[in-house]
Design a protein around this motif. Sequence first.
Motif, PDB file in Angstrom:
ATOM      1  N   HIS A 170     -21.051 -25.375  41.658  1.00  0.00           N
ATOM      2  CA  HIS A 170     -21.557 -24.106  41.122  1.00  0.00           C
ATOM      3  C   HIS A 170     -20.406 -23.314  40.509  1.00  0.00           C
ATOM      4  CE1 HIS A 170     -25.655 -24.230  42.622  1.00  0.00           C
ATOM      5  NE2 HIS A 170     -25.211 -24.678  43.770  1.00  0.00           N
ATOM      6  N   PRO A 196     -20.739 -20.051  38.563  1.00  0.00           N
ATOM      7  CA  PRO A 196     -21.308 -18.889  37.864  1.00  0.00           C
ATOM      8  C   PRO A 196     -20.232 -17.944  37.347  1.00  0.00           C
ATOM      9  CG  PRO A 196     -21.431 -18.570  40.229  1.00  0.00           C
ATOM     10  CD  PRO A 196     -20.952 -19.979  40.005  1.00  0.00           C
ATOM     11  N   ASP A 197     -19.014 -18.103  37.853  1.00  0.00           N
ATOM     12  CA  ASP A 197     -17.950 -17.141  37.586  1.00  0.00           C
ATOM     13  C   ASP A 197     -16.946 -17.625  36.556  1.00  0.00           C
ATOM     14  OD1 ASP A 197     -17.487 -19.082  39.516  1.00  0.00           O
ATOM     15  OD2 ASP A 197     -16.427 -17.784  40.908  1.00  0.00           O
ATOM     16  N   ASP A 222     -10.189 -23.184  35.034  1.00  0.00           N
ATOM     17  CA  ASP A 222      -9.610 -21.851  35.173  1.00  0.00           C
ATOM     18  C   ASP A 222      -9.937 -21.187  36.498  1.00  0.00           C
ATOM     19  OD1 ASP A 222      -8.769 -22.393  32.666  1.00  0.00           O
ATOM     20  OD2 ASP A 222      -9.712 -20.674  31.699  1.00  0.00           O
ATOM     21  N   LEU A 223     -10.876 -21.728  37.236  1.00  0.00           N
ATOM     22  CA  LEU A 223     -11.170 -21.144  38.549  1.00  0.00           C
ATOM     23  C   LEU A 223      -9.986 -21.361  39.480  1.00  0.00           C
ATOM     24  CD1 LEU A 223     -14.881 -22.223  39.065  1.00  0.00           C
ATOM     25  CD2 LEU A 223     -14.003 -19.962  38.439  1.00  0.00           C
ATOM     26  N   PRO A 224      -9.635 -20.361  40.260  1.00  0.00           N
ATOM     27  CA  PRO A 224      -8.476 -20.508  41.159  1.00  0.00           C
ATOM     28  C   PRO A 224      -8.641 -21.661  42.145  1.00  0.00           C
ATOM     29  CG  PRO A 224      -9.527 -18.328  41.415  1.00  0.00           C
ATOM     30  CD  PRO A 224     -10.207 -19.013  40.286  1.00  0.00           C
ATOM     31  N   SER A 229     -18.001 -14.791  47.240  1.00  0.00           N
ATOM     32  CA  SER A 229     -18.911 -15.772  46.640  1.00  0.00           C
ATOM     33  C   SER A 229     -18.528 -16.084  45.197  1.00  0.00           C
ATOM     34  CB  SER A 229     -20.362 -15.306  46.742  1.00  0.00           C
ATOM     35  OG  SER A 229     -20.600 -14.201  45.922  1.00  0.00           O
ATOM     36  N   MET A 230     -17.695 -15.268  44.613  1.00  0.00           N
ATOM     37  CA  MET A 230     -17.208 -15.560  43.262  1.00  0.00           C
ATOM     38  C   MET A 230     -15.711 -15.286  43.180  1.00  0.00           C
ATOM     39  SD  MET A 230     -19.896 -14.326  40.414  1.00  0.00           S
ATOM     40  CE  MET A 230     -21.656 -14.655  40.485  1.00  0.00           C
ATOM     41  N   SER A 231     -15.066 -15.907  42.192  1.00  0.00           N
ATOM     42  CA  SER A 231     -13.645 -15.713  41.942  1.00  0.00           C
ATOM     43  C   SER A 231     -13.433 -15.145  40.550  1.00  0.00           C
ATOM     44  CB  SER A 231     -12.915 -17.055  42.021  1.00  0.00           C
ATOM     45  OG  SER A 231     -12.768 -17.470  43.348  1.00  0.00           O
ATOM     46  N   THR A 232     -12.239 -14.674  40.310  1.00  0.00           N
ATOM     47  CA  THR A 232     -11.855 -14.252  38.968  1.00  0.00           C
ATOM     48  C   THR A 232     -11.093 -15.397  38.324  1.00  0.00           C
ATOM     49  OG1 THR A 232     -11.654 -12.010  39.788  1.00  0.00           O
ATOM     50  CG2 THR A 232     -10.637 -12.481  37.657  1.00  0.00           C
TER      51      THR A 232
END
Lengths: 392, 392, 392, 392
Positions: free
Chosen positions: D239, D241-242, D250-252, D353-356
């Motif tokens: 998943h 979404p962020d 690019d997600l950490p 639930s989400m990351s930057t």
Amino acid sequence: GVLERLGAGEVVIGDGGFVFALEKRGYVKAGPWTPEAAAEHPEAVRQLHREFLRAGSNVMQTFTFYASDDKLENRGNKLTFTGQQINEAACDLAREVANEGDALVAGGVSQTPSYLSCKSEDEVKKIFKKQIDVFIQKNVDFLIAEYFEHVEEAEWAVQVLKATGKPVAATLCIGPEGDMHGVTPGECAVRLVKAGADIVGVNCHFDPMTCVKTVAMMKAGVEKAGLKAHYMTQPLAYHTPDCSCQGFIDLPEFPFALEPRILTRWEMQHYAREAYKAGIRYIGGCCGFEPYHIRAVAEELATERGILPEASEKHGMWGSGLEMHTKPWVRARARRDYWERLKPASGRPLCPSMSTPDGWGVTKGHAELMQQKEATTAEQLRPLFQKADCKH
Amino acid sequence: GVLERLGAGEVVIGDGGFVFALEKRGYVKAGPWTPEAAAEHPEAVRQLHREFLRAGSNVMQTFTFYASDDKLENRGNKLTFTGQQINEAACDLAREVANEGDALVAGGVSQTPSYLSCKSEDEVKKIFKKQIDVFIQKNVDFLIAEYFEHVEEAEWAVQVLKATGKPVAATLCIGPEGDMHGVTPGECAVRLVKAGADIVGVNCHFDPMTCVKTVAMMKAGVEKAGLKAHYMTQPLAYHTPDCSCQGFIDLPEFPFALEPRILTRWEMQHYAREAYKAGIRYIGGCCGFEPYHIRAVAEELATERGILPEASEKHGMWGSGLEMHTKPWVRARARRDYWERLKPASGRPLCPSMSTPDGWGVTKGHAELMQQKEATTAEQLRPLFQKADCKH
Amino acid sequence: GVLERLGAGEVVIGDGGFVFALEKRGYVKAGPWTPEAAAEHPEAVRQLHREFLRAGSNVMQTFTFYASDDKLENRGNKLTFTGQQINEAACDLAREVANEGDALVAGGVSQTPSYLSCKSEDEVKKIFKKQIDVFIQKNVDFLIAEYFEHVEEAEWAVQVLKATGKPVAATLCIGPEGDMHGVTPGECAVRLVKAGADIVGVNCHFDPMTCVKTVAMMKAGVEKAGLKAHYMTQPLAYHTPDCSCQGFIDLPEFPFALEPRILTRWEMQHYAREAYKAGIRYIGGCCGFEPYHIRAVAEELATERGILPEASEKHGMWGSGLEMHTKPWVRARARRDYWERLKPASGRPLCPSMSTPDGWGVTKGHAELMQQKEATTAEQLRPLFQKADCKH
Amino acid sequence: GVLERLGAGEVVIGDGGFVFALEKRGYVKAGPWTPEAAAEHPEAVRQLHREFLRAGSNVMQTFTFYASDDKLENRGNKLTFTGQQINEAACDLAREVANEGDALVAGGVSQTPSYLSCKSEDEVKKIFKKQIDVFIQKNVDFLIAEYFEHVEEAEWAVQVLKATGKPVAATLCIGPEGDMHGVTPGECAVRLVKAGADIVGVNCHFDPMTCVKTVAMMKAGVEKAGLKAHYMTQPLAYHTPDCSCQGFIDLPEFPFALEPRILTRWEMQHYAREAYKAGIRYIGGCCGFEPYHIRAVAEELATERGILPEASEKHGMWGSGLEMHTKPWVRARARRDYWERLKPASGRPLCPSMSTPDGWGVTKGHAELMQQKEATTAEQLRPLFQKADCKH
């Protein structure tokens, strides 16, 4: 009187915490948390009393939290009012609004910096005595010793209060793990009853369900010891599943980022029901409670009390006012099972649901807890900042 | 006047939403959301005005939200006050408190059930006219047409307001997707300016950062059209990353379980900064705003405004009052970077961070949105409950 | 032998759970969880053994989980292989791969439907005996009695295993609250040691940190009783902060929606370190462990063991392989402190972080737990569905 | 052939991503992500092919991801096999397992460091040509150009592939925002079809529902241009979404802490249904897909395909194997509506639930993206670490 009501099995509804509510309204300073607003801005304090009265509170507690002289002057807190002026003004405001309904007035004392700084029993008792002299002169209906982290100091307070002949309630700000010296809730309650308390329980520091659990442990302890008492809870209006023995003080969000933890009115109704089931009859609130939270308690127990509070006219049971909403899908929410089932979202996807509490493992007697009259200096703050950053 | 202040590049700080704040205090009914408290309980309304004034508000908006006769009587809402009485009382209260400082008084009108029920332009304009007659007689400083879901109705309102010769502000309750008929924010703004609005922007329905984004789109539209205007935002104090075009109304938590979404004061400072950077100079709030939220706006912009609000005496910038706390690990939180970095936990591990919005895909003109004077009946509610349960 | 290694203070690394890993690969049926793949698809079982060996496992545990005849035939599970065929094939595969390195082979037995259905000690012991006859004939290096919910049945198993003269390890699938009859971890461990176990500990049902905590309680109990033992943990690779005494079985996500709970490799390194610090030297895994989880255990303890596993050539300590990534911001993640600090997001904003466990308060002896050879019928399922829906 | 099947309206099920699956099994290095295992550890690659075949895959894609010589040697990646050896071994393995069922073999090429480092069209095309020569010699059934971030490079690849006369599929690793140069999905698809692709779509970088949405945009673009094509998706099993335009890179959490984002089998069934509804007929997976995820796709589309995969014998539709579980409350989960309604908890209350997402705003042509043969040095890493820490 409060004991007559409780003795007859009636529910007594307390009020909510004034320091947090008035901090948000701009009249109390977070940090010292002292109640000078009673003298400084009486209209604001009067209005909050009135809102709790309309919401169903049977008790107007004098806004005298931390109003002992040693606290009013702690760490550079410069005030233009004396402790006596504040305590007197608070009594007058509570009585004025109590008389608008049929509420009782309770005078309250709380823990002192002197105890934390290892002053003697005599010195600490003198501080309580000074506040109580005002309460007696103003003829409050009963007395509350509240917000004690150490049962020993609470016993001292109860002894001073008991000497007045007024009914005495005593609440510790502890959870199931007991007081800061490790005394269990059951043992704490027994000691408070033996010191003279008619009503025992907990206030502040933990969320409603944790407080109900703790008071149930107190009740079991008192009954096992063959003693008798009435029971009370005045919990936070914040969810604190993640806190350790010192409660919400240790949560990183304390005191300026607790918003996501605020209970809904429905969660408050659940609290009222569970407290009632546990045999608790004095049911109120502390930090975070707004008038509508107390109204929720009163609505949940409307059948048992035989009355709905005045402010329920502006609510309707289970949100029935929504029947008048212009949007049909909002009218569809005008019912109990909708709100009971709902799991409210935080709206904060970048935030966790729990935190790791702080807490440096120190309590009364440690050098780090010695208080001072002078303002905290930048030199004193620097090592605190460093220590905190290392922990995170 | 407001236009002089904005014209000089000054920041004008608005107030927060009265219906939500007074609902929690027990004076407004959720559902109809009407402002009879201005006549019924003036002391409560006066106190809230005063708290916003102390927090830094430059505008006392009359508590006249939904105070048109067609709304006051909608769906069985039985009141003992006429629209005129409420509007007059609201004007007097706003002026009384404004005079305690140097605030301006703004008279406000909002969308009507008549428009939703497809009444004619004439009928709708007559409703606005009736309210405005009171405002003119009470000599408010300027006028606000706020909380419109359809730009068409807002244009009608602006035209009526403009005719008075007073400065006119107009805010829609829309997000980046535009109004309920799909008109984009840029086009909405252009139409409002052409209708006569001096200040345009958005209020309610969306969280602060979404509102800043929407107003930025409005500003771009106005500038592209070669027009001029001032800009304002009065957003929610709730995080709403999950809502669709109708905003927080459609969130399952509306209106009784929004607590976990409430912004902290630090998040509010961030909003004030971003609004300022986007060129918005009228910066206020709507539902969910408490006085301390407005204080946070005023503290963030203290340098730009050259003044700290009165209530900041009870706060200290970035929570510096914590330097007086008795626990050293709480004193360690008395600093800006601590609060800026913190990601506040919800304390609700059984709850999600986002919800799926409701919304039945209907807007003005659909049978389901026709309003009625009579109370909603149980027969009318039943199919709504069923339809809602099927969606979940 | 295993006791020599542990006696010398060496770390012995176990393998991961085969039933979950092979279910995802398509060779084990969730529900019965029986190991017929050893006979049916030996290449799949061989490959998984090999991956664990390359990841650092010192023990190849025979894939004989639930391979007793009463389980292989339970509730309509129709297999074309006998228990003996499966047990034999599993021994051969484990030995074949163990010989590719210098690993030991351990024969394992687990709890039986017969015990749950209240069969006698004699009947239950006969079932264990039948499996062990194969292990002895195939000359495994040591024996493991694992996955017991009731210490009584585990004692019976240990007694049967001990009679062979081989070293015996025994693990319960319990947490800090103890076994299903309420026997504490400390008391369970003492009983297992007295029954003849050389190594005691826990496996399955709880997350790594809970298992370390439980084994620490076992160790304290054994030491308090003046006994001696070695200690082992083979936990889940799932975070289970929300489960009750029966562990992850009771979580609503079991077994088909546990994905969000899977531990990262870094969380696994933390587990290995904490287990080591607690004095545990046999450190392995159970359900949810994939080969890279075992590799993480081996990498964390590389210094203590003086060796890196073969598969680390394809990893590099702390993800150093990222130094070869084409994107510079990904190369910036090639370091320990980056991964240690990271709080991984779920990517699921509509989901909570914890669940409310099921569990109907029944255990061995209750009618609801009697097993049967016949398939569960639709008539038997209907009341179960209804009961479950009522709870939610 | 694949075009005959798709032309007849049949569903073609792809396989899952080999680099991620084999990284967890210990055969691929995260960072370079190169496929030397085809030559180095053929048994591991063969076993994974076999598991996907059993799960329902109709295509065995050669494990040749990033198997161009310029990538195999990038940034110090020292291998003992040549590109040709790896490509040949991969073809043999795919064919061997494809023949165990009736699957097709597809040869795959992917983006090159040469393009990122601004090499010419000729140079880049030569790299593709070298790989394709092997595919033609090994007589694969069709060709896939996959994992391209820039449509320009993908066009070059398609042109090279098309020249062979084999059917050509082309997938970009893009989302709804388009390629790294900002070309929209619709325009990308048109360009690929014009370059000669028979099948177009996306793979990797985004979660299933985002990929379905992106391919729907491609389809709309192709149809609007009056062209024809078949459509395919091979999304992540995570998943996201962020994430922003460069997807999960690019997600950490990329690539070592993605566990909480893994889709369940039920979420995968939802993906298969939505892809089918959108008119996509080549439905497979990429990074994060394990064999059971492909099985879920095959089970969801069992009616449309008229067949259940072999591995479903070990599953049962909607988890019916749970009917054989020993605990009645687990048997109560043996049904579709239970799993469809479940919102799985993360078990991680301290995590968001989400990351930057990261992402430094650079793409092909920026100095920071120039590749090198030599290993990244500590001197090169230091500024990257600092830049990353400043962003967090």
